[in-house]
Design a protein around this motif. Structure first.
Motif, PDB file in Angstrom:
ATOM      1  N   HIS A 161      33.818  45.348  35.197  1.00  0.00           N
ATOM      2  CA  HIS A 161      34.224  44.006  34.817  1.00  0.00           C
ATOM      3  C   HIS A 161      33.162  42.963  35.113  1.00  0.00           C
ATOM      4  O   HIS A 161      33.297  41.805  34.708  1.00  0.00           O
ATOM      5  CB  HIS A 161      35.530  43.634  35.526  1.00  0.00           C
ATOM      6  N   VAL A 180      33.315  43.042  28.001  1.00  0.00           N
ATOM      7  CA  VAL A 180      34.046  44.146  28.627  1.00  0.00           C
ATOM      8  C   VAL A 180      34.765  44.990  27.587  1.00  0.00           C
ATOM      9  O   VAL A 180      34.583  46.211  27.528  1.00  0.00           O
ATOM     10  CB  VAL A 180      35.056  43.618  29.675  1.00  0.00           C
ATOM     11  N   TYR A 181      35.575  44.347  26.734  1.00  0.00           N
ATOM     12  CA  TYR A 181      36.357  45.099  25.757  1.00  0.00           C
ATOM     13  C   TYR A 181      35.481  45.694  24.666  1.00  0.00           C
ATOM     14  O   TYR A 181      35.566  46.889  24.352  1.00  0.00           O
ATOM     15  CB  TYR A 181      37.423  44.192  25.151  1.00  0.00           C
ATOM     16  N   TRP A 215      37.183  37.106  37.695  1.00  0.00           N
ATOM     17  CA  TRP A 215      36.491  35.934  37.154  1.00  0.00           C
ATOM     18  C   TRP A 215      36.783  34.699  38.000  1.00  0.00           C
ATOM     19  O   TRP A 215      35.864  33.981  38.413  1.00  0.00           O
ATOM     20  CB  TRP A 215      36.939  35.743  35.704  1.00  0.00           C
ATOM     21  N   LEU A 224      38.709  34.856  29.351  1.00  0.00           N
ATOM     22  CA  LEU A 224      38.851  35.750  28.198  1.00  0.00           C
ATOM     23  C   LEU A 224      37.669  35.631  27.240  1.00  0.00           C
ATOM     24  O   LEU A 224      37.364  36.573  26.496  1.00  0.00           O
ATOM     25  CB  LEU A 224      40.157  35.442  27.459  1.00  0.00           C
ATOM     26  N   LYS A 268      44.715  45.516  38.795  1.00  0.00           N
ATOM     27  CA  LYS A 268      44.195  46.424  37.772  1.00  0.00           C
ATOM     28  C   LYS A 268      45.060  47.671  37.644  1.00  0.00           C
ATOM     29  O   LYS A 268      45.343  48.151  36.540  1.00  0.00           O
ATOM     30  CB  LYS A 268      42.750  46.817  38.103  1.00  0.00           C
ATOM     31  N   PHE A 294      40.645  41.362  35.343  1.00  0.00           N
ATOM     32  CA  PHE A 294      39.401  40.657  35.026  1.00  0.00           C
ATOM     33  C   PHE A 294      39.534  39.168  35.308  1.00  0.00           C
ATOM     34  O   PHE A 294      38.616  38.548  35.863  1.00  0.00           O
ATOM     35  CB  PHE A 294      39.019  40.874  33.565  1.00  0.00           C
ATOM     36  N   LEU A 295      40.679  38.588  34.912  1.00  0.00           N
ATOM     37  CA  LEU A 295      40.871  37.152  35.137  1.00  0.00           C
ATOM     38  C   LEU A 295      40.877  36.826  36.624  1.00  0.00           C
ATOM     39  O   LEU A 295      40.393  35.770  37.041  1.00  0.00           O
ATOM     40  CB  LEU A 295      42.169  36.683  34.478  1.00  0.00           C
ATOM     41  N   GLU A 321      43.795  45.838  32.617  1.00  0.00           N
ATOM     42  CA  GLU A 321      42.428  45.326  32.659  1.00  0.00           C
ATOM     43  C   GLU A 321      42.344  43.803  32.610  1.00  0.00           C
ATOM     44  O   GLU A 321      41.611  43.193  33.386  1.00  0.00           O
ATOM     45  CB  GLU A 321      41.650  45.911  31.466  1.00  0.00           C
ATOM     46  N   ILE A 322      43.086  43.169  31.707  1.00  0.00           N
ATOM     47  CA  ILE A 322      42.903  41.730  31.486  1.00  0.00           C
ATOM     48  C   ILE A 322      43.302  40.903  32.713  1.00  0.00           C
ATOM     49  O   ILE A 322      42.513  40.057  33.165  1.00  0.00           O
ATOM     50  CB  ILE A 322      43.658  41.272  30.222  1.00  0.00           C
ATOM     51  N   TYR A 359      35.591  38.237  28.655  1.00  0.00           N
ATOM     52  CA  TYR A 359      36.173  39.585  28.713  1.00  0.00           C
ATOM     53  C   TYR A 359      36.025  40.332  27.394  1.00  0.00           C
ATOM     54  O   TYR A 359      35.549  41.479  27.379  1.00  0.00           O
ATOM     55  CB  TYR A 359      37.654  39.502  29.090  1.00  0.00           C
TER      56      TYR A 359
END
Length: 508
Positions: A358, A477-478, A137, A470, A124, A133-134, A129-130, A473
């Protein structure tokens, strides 16, 4: 709900609670002393997890998590995929060396970013962020939970060796596995100190049992049982895919070398204890694994090892005789301790991801009496219980290894990035740049090698699952999509579990 129940939690977090007409209103925290409770400037009492992990318990966490089911189930797969005794031993030592490179890199990462959560917080910080998050997850739904499921299924299988069944029914194994998961959830939810002491105890027991195997191997070697080490590279495979998959199985046995980075905020003097425990834990494990594999091959041929349903039990029958019952007992202790360490670390990933937004915020709450991440632990064991339903250990290992090494490589890449973006940050330990570079290159091989040489549909499923995160996400989240009734659920969980928010507070 009875609004009086909210009063016990308000003093910790100044929480919101429904008023008489059902709407939510912010209430100031109550005074913790004799001052007037109308003074809303009084800061709420902070609830955070305590620093209870020292060098011994930290090293025990690493060794105890690494040495689990892997050394009892992976020797067969490593030998089968390498094709020879010599290459299999090389793979075991090389895997230990790779784990050492990783532990050194993680030691520096943990002293640069002193937050719990391991890979999640490093990715992070360095990549955004992405990718973080992945990772969360994949870790929450697959990596950590499948690891725990594999370990507990092994626990169940060795427990079943004490009871004669007609055939090999899987239901009793899964029931025992589920009971082990629930028991660990109770221990870790009740007390971090108890979980740490459990880890130390089971680590000592498993080291003693592995010492018995090592001594037995030395005795066998002294008696001249060296036939398996003559022409030991005969039959070696030339397939890059097979070698990579052999590393998958050996590295699965080493998994856990990064576990201490998940609990950095609970570690005493992390600048010193994190690198020391990481390196010491991996070195101890590598020596033990090499000697145990040699011991196995002094008591049985490579063909017999491949045909054995339980390698440690077969070794015990041939070397210990009437005392062979010690082997399944030692596996039970070993796997239970490893599962405890996996849950201890895995629950912290959920906790930190919830704190960072997240995952649902309630997963980052801490029990106001026991100071444990109660919701994140319950969530982790719930997913692990689902993972034991398929019960296919082999496919779980491949799925786990692909996902894990993809993110291990990304994480150590973060260390290289930090060398340029965080030049002025104090580094109690700074590894030579060749260490993370070599680790990343090997990680790329482990991820790409099997795909290029021998594509498997399971690896495609793993990749699609990671990218599939995604779908959650962007809306949640977004765009911060709110689910109707979720605030009520959060409040209900807070009251039922007696948990409160625990914001991050950096060390002074």
């Amino acid at each position: 709900m009875d609004n009086s129940a909210f009063q016990d939690l308000d003093k910790y977090n100044g929480s919101t609670r429904p008023n008489e007409n059902g709407s939510r209103k912010r209430h100031p925290p109550e005074s913790m002393g004799s001052q007037d409770s109308s003074d809303v400037s009084i800061a709420p009492e902070r609830v955070r997890m305590k620093k209870t992990v020292g060098l011994i318990s930290g090293t025990s966490l690493i060794v105890g998590t690494i040495i689990g089911s892997g050394i009892f189930i992976s020797p067969k797969s490593v030998l089968d995929r390498t094709g020879s005794v010599g290459l299999s031993l090389v793979v075991w030592v090389s895997s230990g060396f790779l784990a050492l490179l990783g532990s050194l890199s993680y030691a520096e990462l943990g002293t640069v970013i002193r937050k719990s959560g391991g890979e999640y917080v490093y990715i992070k910080e360095a990549m955004g962020e992405i990718p973080a998050f992945l990772f969360a997850w994949s870790s929450v739904i697959v990596v950590r939970t499948s690891s725990m499921a594999i370990i507990c299924l092994t626990f169940g299988k060795y427990m079943a060796t004490f009871f004669p069944y007609c055939g090999s029914p899987i239901i009793p194994v899964k029931i025992v596995s589920a009971l082990a998961i629930v028991s660990l959830g109770v221990i870790n939810s009740y007390s971090t100190t108890l979980a740490g002491r459990t880890q130390v105890l089971f680590t000592i027991v498993k080291l003693l049992s592995l010492t018995v195997i090592v001594i037995g191997g030395i005795v066998k070697l002294s008696q001249g049982n060296i036939s398996q080490f003559q022409n030991s590279f005969e039959g070696t495979t030339a397939s890059p895919s097979s070698i990579a998959l052999a590393f998958y199985n050996a590295l699965w046995a080493y998994d856990g070398w990064n576990n201490l980075n998940y609990v950095t905020e609970e570690l005493k003097d992390p600048a010193k204890n994190l690198p020391r425990a990481n390196v010491l834990g991996v070195m101890i494990t590598t020596i033990i694994y090499l000697l145990v594999n040699i011991s196995y091959l002094t008591a049985m041929t490579s063909t017999e090892l491949l045909d054995s349903p339980a390698v440690a039990v077969t070794w015990g029958d041939r070397v210990l005789g009437a005392a062979a019952v010690l082997m399944p007992l030692s596996v039970l202790f070993s796997t239970f301790g490893a599962a405890n360490g996996t849950l201890f670390g895995g629950g912290r990933v959920v906790y930190v991801a919830g704190r960072e937004g997240h995952l649902p915020e309630m997963l980052s709450y801490v029990h106001c009496k026991y100071y444990t991440p109660f919701p994140s632990i319950i969530f982790t064991i719930a997913i692990a219980l689902i993972m034991i339903i398929p019960g296919d250990v082999g496919s779980l290992v491949d799925f786990f290894s692909f996902s894990a090494w993809l993110f291990y490589g990304l994480t150590v890449t973060c260390l290289i990035i930090f060398r340029f973006t965080k030049k002025d940050v104090e580094r109690p330990i700074k590894v030579p740049i060749v260490v993370p570079v070599l680790f990343v290159l090997i990680s790329i091989y482990l991820v790409i090698g099997p795909i290029i040489d021998n594509p498997q549909i399971e690896l495609l499923y793993a990749f699609l699952f990671i990218i599939g995160g995604l779908l959650f996400y962007f809306p949640f989240v977004y765009f911060k999509l709110k689910i109707k009734g979720f605030e009520w659920l959060t409040t209900s969980v807070q009251l039922l579990c007696e948990v409160v928010p625990s914001p991050y507070e950096p060390d002074n």
